[in-house]
Motif scaffolding. Structure first.
Motif, PDB file in Angstrom:
ATOM      1  N   ALA A 162      54.693  48.314  27.455  1.00 34.91           N
ATOM      2  CA  ALA A 162      53.289  48.690  27.646  1.00 34.91           C
ATOM      3  C   ALA A 162      52.434  47.445  27.834  1.00 34.91           C
ATOM      4  CB  ALA A 162      52.792  49.511  26.463  1.00 34.91           C
ATOM      5  N   ALA A 163      52.693  46.416  27.038  1.00 40.87           N
ATOM      6  CA  ALA A 163      51.933  45.166  27.182  1.00 40.87           C
ATOM      7  C   ALA A 163      52.174  44.560  28.562  1.00 40.87           C
ATOM      8  CB  ALA A 163      52.327  44.183  26.083  1.00 40.87           C
ATOM      9  N   TRP A 164      53.414  44.570  29.000  1.00 42.82           N
ATOM     10  CA  TRP A 164      53.747  44.031  30.323  1.00 42.82           C
ATOM     11  C   TRP A 164      53.028  44.814  31.422  1.00 42.82           C
ATOM     12  CZ3 TRP A 164      56.331  46.389  34.408  1.00 42.82           C
ATOM     13  CH2 TRP A 164      56.713  45.549  35.443  1.00 42.82           C
ATOM     14  N   ALA A 165      53.036  46.140  31.333  1.00 37.40           N
ATOM     15  CA  ALA A 165      52.365  46.971  32.336  1.00 37.40           C
ATOM     16  C   ALA A 165      50.855  46.729  32.311  1.00 37.40           C
ATOM     17  CB  ALA A 165      52.669  48.454  32.097  1.00 37.40           C
ATOM     18  N   LEU A 166      50.303  46.592  31.107  1.00 40.55           N
ATOM     19  CA  LEU A 166      48.872  46.322  30.972  1.00 40.55           C
ATOM     20  C   LEU A 166      48.510  44.982  31.603  1.00 40.55           C
ATOM     21  CD1 LEU A 166      46.080  47.025  29.807  1.00 40.55           C
ATOM     22  CD2 LEU A 166      46.839  45.983  27.646  1.00 40.55           C
ATOM     23  N   VAL A 167      49.275  43.943  31.289  1.00 42.29           N
ATOM     24  CA  VAL A 167      49.026  42.608  31.857  1.00 42.29           C
ATOM     25  C   VAL A 167      49.129  42.656  33.380  1.00 42.29           C
ATOM     26  CG1 VAL A 167      50.001  40.277  32.047  1.00 42.29           C
ATOM     27  CG2 VAL A 167      49.650  41.310  29.794  1.00 42.29           C
ATOM     28  N   ASN A 168      50.146  43.314  33.898  1.00 45.48           N
ATOM     29  CA  ASN A 168      50.296  43.399  35.355  1.00 45.48           C
ATOM     30  C   ASN A 168      49.106  44.088  36.009  1.00 45.48           C
ATOM     31  OD1 ASN A 168      52.735  42.096  36.103  1.00 45.48           O
ATOM     32  ND2 ASN A 168      53.844  43.705  35.057  1.00 45.48           N
ATOM     33  N   GLU A 169      48.641  45.166  35.398  1.00 49.74           N
ATOM     34  CA  GLU A 169      47.503  45.889  35.969  1.00 49.74           C
ATOM     35  C   GLU A 169      46.224  45.052  35.872  1.00 49.74           C
ATOM     36  OE1 GLU A 169      45.693  48.517  38.207  1.00 49.74           O
ATOM     37  OE2 GLU A 169      47.837  48.572  37.774  1.00 49.74           O
ATOM     38  N   GLN A 170      46.051  44.352  34.766  1.00 48.62           N
ATOM     39  CA  GLN A 170      44.878  43.482  34.631  1.00 48.62           C
ATOM     40  C   GLN A 170      44.907  42.361  35.662  1.00 48.62           C
ATOM     41  OE1 GLN A 170      45.433  42.655  30.448  1.00 48.62           O
ATOM     42  NE2 GLN A 170      43.731  44.005  29.875  1.00 48.62           N
ATOM     43  N   ILE A 171      46.067  41.789  35.903  1.00 47.55           N
ATOM     44  CA  ILE A 171      46.191  40.742  36.930  1.00 47.55           C
ATOM     45  C   ILE A 171      45.880  41.329  38.302  1.00 47.55           C
ATOM     46  CG2 ILE A 171      47.861  39.277  38.149  1.00 47.55           C
ATOM     47  CD1 ILE A 171      49.145  38.769  35.357  1.00 47.55           C
ATOM     48  N   ARG A 172      46.398  42.512  38.574  1.00 46.68           N
ATOM     49  CA  ARG A 172      46.149  43.163  39.865  1.00 46.68           C
ATOM     50  C   ARG A 172      44.657  43.368  40.093  1.00 46.68           C
ATOM     51  NH1 ARG A 172      45.523  47.749  42.411  1.00 46.68           N
ATOM     52  NH2 ARG A 172      45.417  49.140  40.643  1.00 46.68           N
ATOM     53  N   GLN A 173      43.921  43.610  39.014  1.00 44.12           N
ATOM     54  CA  GLN A 173      42.482  43.822  39.101  1.00 44.12           C
ATOM     55  C   GLN A 173      41.684  42.518  39.056  1.00 44.12           C
ATOM     56  OE1 GLN A 173      41.298  46.499  35.986  1.00 44.12           O
ATOM     57  NE2 GLN A 173      42.593  48.148  36.738  1.00 44.12           N
ATOM     58  N   GLY A 174      42.372  41.400  38.899  1.00 46.68           N
ATOM     59  CA  GLY A 174      41.679  40.114  38.826  1.00 46.68           C
ATOM     60  C   GLY A 174      41.089  39.827  37.451  1.00 46.68           C
ATOM     61  N   ARG A 175      41.534  40.549  36.453  1.00 48.61           N
ATOM     62  CA  ARG A 175      41.037  40.370  35.079  1.00 48.61           C
ATOM     63  C   ARG A 175      41.980  39.414  34.340  1.00 48.61           C
ATOM     64  NH1 ARG A 175      40.710  46.540  33.534  1.00 48.61           N
ATOM     65  NH2 ARG A 175      40.497  45.670  31.445  1.00 48.61           N
ATOM     66  N   PHE A 176      41.992  38.171  34.792  1.00 46.52           N
ATOM     67  CA  PHE A 176      42.979  37.196  34.332  1.00 46.52           C
ATOM     68  C   PHE A 176      42.808  36.810  32.866  1.00 46.52           C
ATOM     69  CE2 PHE A 176      42.401  36.430  38.934  1.00 46.52           C
ATOM     70  CZ  PHE A 176      43.640  36.896  39.341  1.00 46.52           C
ATOM     71  N   GLU A 177      41.563  36.633  32.419  1.00 43.44           N
ATOM     72  CA  GLU A 177      41.337  36.252  31.018  1.00 43.44           C
ATOM     73  C   GLU A 177      41.867  37.326  30.063  1.00 43.44           C
ATOM     74  OE1 GLU A 177      40.283  33.351  29.757  1.00 43.44           O
ATOM     75  OE2 GLU A 177      40.305  32.621  31.821  1.00 43.44           O
ATOM     76  N   GLU A 178      41.590  38.586  30.388  1.00 44.54           N
ATOM     77  CA  GLU A 178      42.089  39.681  29.545  1.00 44.54           C
ATOM     78  C   GLU A 178      43.611  39.707  29.552  1.00 44.54           C
ATOM     79  OE1 GLU A 178      39.942  43.557  29.940  1.00 44.54           O
ATOM     80  OE2 GLU A 178      38.826  42.383  31.444  1.00 44.54           O
ATOM     81  N   ALA A 179      44.206  39.489  30.714  1.00 42.44           N
ATOM     82  CA  ALA A 179      45.666  39.485  30.823  1.00 42.44           C
ATOM     83  C   ALA A 179      46.268  38.361  29.977  1.00 42.44           C
ATOM     84  CB  ALA A 179      46.079  39.325  32.284  1.00 42.44           C
ATOM     85  N   ILE A 180      45.648  37.214  30.000  1.00 40.24           N
ATOM     86  CA  ILE A 180      46.137  36.077  29.190  1.00 40.24           C
ATOM     87  C   ILE A 180      46.045  36.413  27.711  1.00 40.24           C
ATOM     88  CG2 ILE A 180      45.629  33.700  28.497  1.00 40.24           C
ATOM     89  CD1 ILE A 180      44.851  33.226  31.485  1.00 40.24           C
ATOM     90  N   GLN A 181      44.942  37.049  27.305  1.00 38.57           N
ATOM     91  CA  GLN A 181      44.772  37.415  25.891  1.00 38.57           C
ATOM     92  C   GLN A 181      45.859  38.390  25.443  1.00 38.57           C
ATOM     93  OE1 GLN A 181      40.786  38.854  25.581  1.00 38.57           O
ATOM     94  NE2 GLN A 181      39.874  36.810  25.646  1.00 38.57           N
ATOM     95  N   VAL A 182      46.115  39.397  26.265  1.00 40.78           N
ATOM     96  CA  VAL A 182      47.161  40.376  25.916  1.00 40.78           C
ATOM     97  C   VAL A 182      48.503  39.678  25.865  1.00 40.78           C
ATOM     98  CG1 VAL A 182      48.393  42.454  26.658  1.00 40.78           C
ATOM     99  CG2 VAL A 182      45.888  42.354  26.838  1.00 40.78           C
ATOM    100  N   PHE A 183      48.783  38.873  26.867  1.00 45.34           N
ATOM    101  CA  PHE A 183      50.074  38.190  26.939  1.00 45.34           C
ATOM    102  C   PHE A 183      50.311  37.296  25.731  1.00 45.34           C
ATOM    103  CE2 PHE A 183      52.836  34.714  28.289  1.00 45.34           C
ATOM    104  CZ  PHE A 183      53.949  35.446  28.692  1.00 45.34           C
ATOM    105  N   THR A 184      49.295  36.518  25.357  1.00 44.19           N
ATOM    106  CA  THR A 184      49.482  35.620  24.222  1.00 44.19           C
ATOM    107  C   THR A 184      49.562  36.382  22.905  1.00 44.19           C
ATOM    108  OG1 THR A 184      47.093  35.212  24.137  1.00 44.19           O
ATOM    109  CG2 THR A 184      48.447  33.602  25.335  1.00 44.19           C
ATOM    110  N   ALA A 185      48.936  37.535  22.838  1.00 44.66           N
ATOM    111  CA  ALA A 185      48.991  38.327  21.601  1.00 44.66           C
ATOM    112  C   ALA A 185      50.358  38.936  21.368  1.00 44.66           C
ATOM    113  CB  ALA A 185      47.939  39.435  21.642  1.00 44.66           C
ATOM    114  N   VAL A 186      51.096  39.212  22.418  1.00 43.85           N
ATOM    115  CA  VAL A 186      52.387  39.887  22.256  1.00 43.85           C
ATOM    116  C   VAL A 186      53.584  38.937  22.366  1.00 43.85           C
ATOM    117  CG1 VAL A 186      51.503  42.115  23.008  1.00 43.85           C
ATOM    118  CG2 VAL A 186      52.555  40.586  24.676  1.00 43.85           C
ATOM    119  N   THR A 187      53.341  37.684  22.676  1.00 43.40           N
ATOM    120  CA  THR A 187      54.480  36.756  22.785  1.00 43.40           C
ATOM    121  C   THR A 187      54.532  35.834  21.601  1.00 43.40           C
ATOM    122  OG1 THR A 187      53.162  35.224  24.131  1.00 43.40           O
ATOM    123  CG2 THR A 187      54.579  36.794  25.287  1.00 43.40           C
TER     124      THR A 187
END
Length: 131
Positions: free
Chosen positions: A106-131
């Protein structure tokens, strides 16, 4: 049911026969969450997301909510274009921090969708929270 599962694992493009086998297994054992899940996965692959959502909801009614079912429901929402609902479901699941691979999916899908939307900061936050 094993034939349907094998087709899903092999990535066979036409899952009509697999879906038929899963539905047949469900007719013989109407309480089978496994048959429902296999049928739902076939339907997702065939882009029959509303039908898949019905089966996934039935599984939740039978077995209670699980990360696996929540993830697949969110993917159906994404594929149906219900972006806001899908992202909410993925975010909720990703933040649950449960020890389950579908939380990470779910985190991976969320990050991918955020990147697709250009929401890079949010994607980085999710990614760092789950890794």
């Amino acid at each position: 049911l094993r034939i349907a599962v094998a087709a899903l694992q092999e990535g066979i493009p036409d899952l009509t026969e697999s879906l038929r086998h899963a539905e047949r297994a469900l007719r013989f054992n109407q309480g089978s969450s496994s048959a429902r899940l296999v049928a739902a996965l076939c339907q997702i692959e065939r882009d029959e997301n509303q039908a898949a959502m019905r089966l996934l909801s039935e599984i939740e009614e039978l077995d209670g909510p699980t990360p696996r079912i929540a993830y697949h429901k969110a993917i159906c929402l994404l594929r149906q274009g219900e972006l806001s609902n899908a992202l909410h479901e993925l975010q909720t699941l990703a933040e649950s921090r449960q020890s389950d691979p579908y939380v990470q999916y779910a985190a991976w899908a969320l990050v991918n969708e955020q990147i697709r939307q250009g929401r890079f900061e949010e994607a980085i936050q999710v990614f760092t929270a789950v890794t």
